[in-house]
Design a protein around this motif. Structure first.
Motif, PDB file in Angstrom:
ATOM      1  N   LYS A   2      -1.319  -2.060  40.178  1.00 28.33           N
ATOM      2  CA  LYS A   2      -1.689  -2.745  38.815  1.00 28.33           C
ATOM      3  C   LYS A   2      -0.514  -2.817  37.836  1.00 28.33           C
ATOM      4  CE  LYS A   2      -5.130  -0.305  36.652  1.00 28.33           C
ATOM      5  NZ  LYS A   2      -5.788   0.285  35.847  1.00 28.33           N
ATOM      6  N   VAL A   3      -0.928  -3.820  37.128  1.00 28.72           N
ATOM      7  CA  VAL A   3       0.232  -4.206  36.245  1.00 28.72           C
ATOM      8  C   VAL A   3      -0.342  -4.155  34.702  1.00 28.72           C
ATOM      9  CG1 VAL A   3       1.565  -5.556  37.754  1.00 28.72           C
ATOM     10  CG2 VAL A   3      -0.095  -6.621  36.515  1.00 28.72           C
ATOM     11  N   ARG A   4       0.271  -3.936  33.618  1.00 28.83           N
ATOM     12  CA  ARG A   4      -0.155  -4.010  32.369  1.00 28.83           C
ATOM     13  C   ARG A   4       0.632  -5.111  31.862  1.00 28.83           C
ATOM     14  NH1 ARG A   4       1.313   0.430  27.352  1.00 28.83           N
ATOM     15  NH2 ARG A   4       2.943  -1.344  27.432  1.00 28.83           N
ATOM     16  N   VAL A   5      -0.266  -5.937  31.178  1.00 24.34           N
ATOM     17  CA  VAL A   5       0.115  -7.201  30.482  1.00 24.34           C
ATOM     18  C   VAL A   5      -0.242  -6.918  28.914  1.00 24.34           C
ATOM     19  CG1 VAL A   5      -0.266  -9.654  30.224  1.00 24.34           C
ATOM     20  CG2 VAL A   5      -0.264  -8.511  32.546  1.00 24.34           C
ATOM     21  N   TYR A   6       0.844  -7.155  28.146  1.00 23.14           N
ATOM     22  CA  TYR A   6       0.605  -7.013  26.911  1.00 23.14           C
ATOM     23  C   TYR A   6       1.724  -7.818  25.942  1.00 23.14           C
ATOM     24  CZ  TYR A   6       4.774  -4.139  26.924  1.00 23.14           C
ATOM     25  OH  TYR A   6       5.942  -3.609  27.114  1.00 23.14           O
ATOM     26  N   LYS A   7       1.443  -7.980  24.722  1.00 23.08           N
ATOM     27  CA  LYS A   7       2.278  -8.739  23.735  1.00 23.08           C
ATOM     28  C   LYS A   7       2.979  -7.592  22.666  1.00 23.08           C
ATOM     29  CE  LYS A   7       2.094 -12.993  21.525  1.00 23.08           C
ATOM     30  NZ  LYS A   7       1.555 -14.145  20.959  1.00 23.08           N
ATOM     31  N   PRO A   8       4.304  -7.352  22.716  1.00 21.91           N
ATOM     32  CA  PRO A   8       4.823  -6.213  22.259  1.00 21.91           C
ATOM     33  C   PRO A   8       4.693  -6.362  20.653  1.00 21.91           C
ATOM     34  CG  PRO A   8       6.440  -7.823  23.217  1.00 21.91           C
ATOM     35  CD  PRO A   8       5.184  -8.233  23.642  1.00 21.91           C
ATOM     36  N   ALA A   9       4.796  -5.250  20.122  1.00 18.12           N
ATOM     37  CA  ALA A   9       4.607  -4.967  18.707  1.00 18.12           C
ATOM     38  C   ALA A   9       5.806  -5.511  17.836  1.00 18.12           C
ATOM     39  CB  ALA A   9       4.129  -3.668  18.203  1.00 18.12           C
ATOM     40  N   LYS A  10       5.771  -5.642  16.688  1.00 21.71           N
ATOM     41  CA  LYS A  10       6.918  -6.055  15.851  1.00 21.71           C
ATOM     42  C   LYS A  10       7.847  -4.594  15.590  1.00 21.71           C
ATOM     43  CE  LYS A  10       6.697  -6.537  11.155  1.00 21.71           C
ATOM     44  NZ  LYS A  10       7.851  -5.567  10.766  1.00 21.71           N
ATOM     45  N   ASN A  11       8.990  -4.755  15.605  1.00 23.33           N
ATOM     46  CA  ASN A  11       9.749  -3.677  15.332  1.00 23.33           C
ATOM     47  C   ASN A  11       9.512  -3.244  13.743  1.00 23.33           C
ATOM     48  OD1 ASN A  11      11.739  -1.778  14.956  1.00 23.33           O
ATOM     49  ND2 ASN A  11      13.510  -3.027  15.839  1.00 23.33           N
ATOM     50  N   ALA A  12       9.423  -2.163  13.651  1.00 24.34           N
ATOM     51  CA  ALA A  12       9.134  -1.547  12.251  1.00 24.34           C
ATOM     52  C   ALA A  12      10.298  -1.505  11.421  1.00 24.34           C
ATOM     53  CB  ALA A  12       8.634  -0.090  12.444  1.00 24.34           C
ATOM     54  N   MET A  13      11.476  -1.446  11.876  1.00 25.23           N
ATOM     55  CA  MET A  13      12.456  -1.408  11.206  1.00 25.23           C
ATOM     56  C   MET A  13      13.144  -2.852  10.757  1.00 25.23           C
ATOM     57  SD  MET A  13      13.241   1.747  10.939  1.00 25.23           S
ATOM     58  CE  MET A  13      14.653   1.720  10.478  1.00 25.23           C
ATOM     59  N   THR A  58       7.974 -10.664  19.662  1.00 23.18           N
ATOM     60  CA  THR A  58       6.564 -10.545  19.496  1.00 23.18           C
ATOM     61  C   THR A  58       6.008 -12.000  20.181  1.00 23.18           C
ATOM     62  OG1 THR A  58       6.122 -11.265  17.501  1.00 23.18           O
ATOM     63  CG2 THR A  58       6.541  -8.957  17.951  1.00 23.18           C
ATOM     64  N   LYS A  59       6.897 -13.028  20.587  1.00 18.63           N
ATOM     65  CA  LYS A  59       6.307 -14.052  20.985  1.00 18.63           C
ATOM     66  C   LYS A  59       5.790 -14.324  22.413  1.00 18.63           C
ATOM     67  CE  LYS A  59       8.793 -16.538  17.304  1.00 18.63           C
ATOM     68  NZ  LYS A  59       9.814 -17.640  17.105  1.00 18.63           N
ATOM     69  N   HIS A  60       6.443 -13.432  23.376  1.00 20.24           N
ATOM     70  CA  HIS A  60       6.137 -13.374  24.666  1.00 20.24           C
ATOM     71  C   HIS A  60       5.181 -12.387  25.267  1.00 20.24           C
ATOM     72  CE1 HIS A  60       9.990 -15.766  24.349  1.00 20.24           C
ATOM     73  NE2 HIS A  60       9.421 -16.357  25.261  1.00 20.24           N
ATOM     74  N   TRP A  61       4.536 -12.762  26.268  1.00 20.76           N
ATOM     75  CA  TRP A  61       3.655 -11.494  27.117  1.00 20.76           C
ATOM     76  C   TRP A  61       4.512 -10.859  27.953  1.00 20.76           C
ATOM     77  CZ3 TRP A  61      -1.179 -10.647  25.821  1.00 20.76           C
ATOM     78  CH2 TRP A  61      -1.957 -11.390  24.981  1.00 20.76           C
ATOM     79  N   VAL A  62       4.411  -9.679  27.898  1.00 24.23           N
ATOM     80  CA  VAL A  62       5.093  -8.689  28.829  1.00 24.23           C
ATOM     81  C   VAL A  62       4.389  -8.276  30.018  1.00 24.23           C
ATOM     82  CG1 VAL A  62       6.629  -6.721  29.231  1.00 24.23           C
ATOM     83  CG2 VAL A  62       6.599  -8.040  27.090  1.00 24.23           C
ATOM     84  N   TYR A 115       8.670 -11.417  31.767  1.00 26.06           N
ATOM     85  CA  TYR A 115       8.146 -11.794  30.269  1.00 26.06           C
ATOM     86  C   TYR A 115       7.632 -13.444  30.711  1.00 26.06           C
ATOM     87  CZ  TYR A 115      11.248  -8.664  28.160  1.00 26.06           C
ATOM     88  OH  TYR A 115      11.641  -7.356  27.873  1.00 26.06           O
ATOM     89  N   PHE A 116       6.582 -13.700  29.916  1.00 25.03           N
ATOM     90  CA  PHE A 116       5.646 -14.958  30.235  1.00 25.03           C
ATOM     91  C   PHE A 116       5.558 -15.674  28.767  1.00 25.03           C
ATOM     92  CE2 PHE A 116       4.725 -12.282  33.763  1.00 25.03           C
ATOM     93  CZ  PHE A 116       4.791 -13.109  34.814  1.00 25.03           C
ATOM     94  N   GLU A 135      -0.081 -17.827  32.112  1.00 31.80           N
ATOM     95  CA  GLU A 135       0.948 -17.814  32.874  1.00 31.80           C
ATOM     96  C   GLU A 135       0.954 -16.335  33.545  1.00 31.80           C
ATOM     97  OE1 GLU A 135       4.345 -19.085  31.356  1.00 31.80           O
ATOM     98  OE2 GLU A 135       3.909 -20.839  30.826  1.00 31.80           O
ATOM     99  N   ALA A 136       0.878 -15.319  32.896  1.00 34.47           N
ATOM    100  CA  ALA A 136       0.811 -13.770  33.115  1.00 34.47           C
ATOM    101  C   ALA A 136      -0.352 -13.650  34.195  1.00 34.47           C
ATOM    102  CB  ALA A 136       0.999 -13.100  32.382  1.00 34.47           C
ATOM    103  N   GLN A 137      -1.215 -13.972  34.096  1.00 32.77           N
ATOM    104  CA  GLN A 137      -2.767 -14.015  34.808  1.00 32.77           C
ATOM    105  C   GLN A 137      -2.459 -14.773  35.962  1.00 32.77           C
ATOM    106  OE1 GLN A 137      -5.586 -15.276  31.990  1.00 32.77           O
ATOM    107  NE2 GLN A 137      -6.303 -12.969  31.718  1.00 32.77           N
ATOM    108  N   ALA A 138      -1.912 -15.918  36.025  1.00 33.16           N
ATOM    109  CA  ALA A 138      -1.709 -16.660  37.249  1.00 33.16           C
ATOM    110  C   ALA A 138      -0.791 -16.273  38.265  1.00 33.16           C
ATOM    111  CB  ALA A 138      -1.156 -18.073  36.897  1.00 33.16           C
ATOM    112  N   PHE A 139       0.219 -15.394  37.562  1.00 34.63           N
ATOM    113  CA  PHE A 139       1.310 -14.737  38.547  1.00 34.63           C
ATOM    114  C   PHE A 139       0.688 -13.684  38.947  1.00 34.63           C
ATOM    115  CE2 PHE A 139       4.569 -11.485  39.156  1.00 34.63           C
ATOM    116  CZ  PHE A 139       5.520 -12.211  39.852  1.00 34.63           C
ATOM    117  N   ALA A 140       0.019 -12.854  38.224  1.00 36.93           N
ATOM    118  CA  ALA A 140      -0.927 -11.616  38.880  1.00 36.93           C
ATOM    119  C   ALA A 140      -1.992 -12.090  40.109  1.00 36.93           C
ATOM    120  CB  ALA A 140      -1.724 -10.930  37.641  1.00 36.93           C
TER     121      ALA A 140
END
Length: 97
Positions: A2-13, A20-24, A54-55, A60-65
């Motif tokens: 299993k892998v987790r694919v997500y888009k990171p959240a913006k840094n609160a600081m 936040t532009k790439h998929w991880v 990073y994708f 692209e991330a789904q194709a790699f998986a």
């Protein structure tokens, strides 16, 4: 595997959104983390936990998986709610009735 694919959240600081532009893609933990007796460091025998890919797009991330026969758990990003504020609002006269 299993892998987790997500888009990171913006840094609160920070106000920028560059991170936040790439998929991880991250691998799910395969082994338990244990503390070293002597130093107290946390470690694991699973080296996939150190890999982060990073994708540009979700496709692209789904194709790699799919190519590597990985089960992808996709977490879609939540829409941002903008609250427009102005510095002058701190000094605006508001009548209390």
């Amino acid at each position: 595997m299993k892998v987790r694919v997500y888009k990171p959240a913006k840094n609160a600081m920070q106000s920028g959104q560059a991170a936040t532009k790439h998929w991880v893609m991250e691998f799910e933990p395969g082994a338990k983390k244990v503390a070293d007796q002597l130093m107290g460091w946390i470690g694991s025998t699973d080296t996939r936990g150190q890999v982060r890919m990073y994708f540009e797009t979700l496709e692209e991330a789904q194709a790699f998986a799919a190519k590597h026969k990985l089960i992808a758990d996709i977490e879609m990003p939540k829409p941002r709610k903008l609250q427009l504020k102005a510095y002058a609002d701190n000094f605006a006269f508001k009548r209390v009735v």
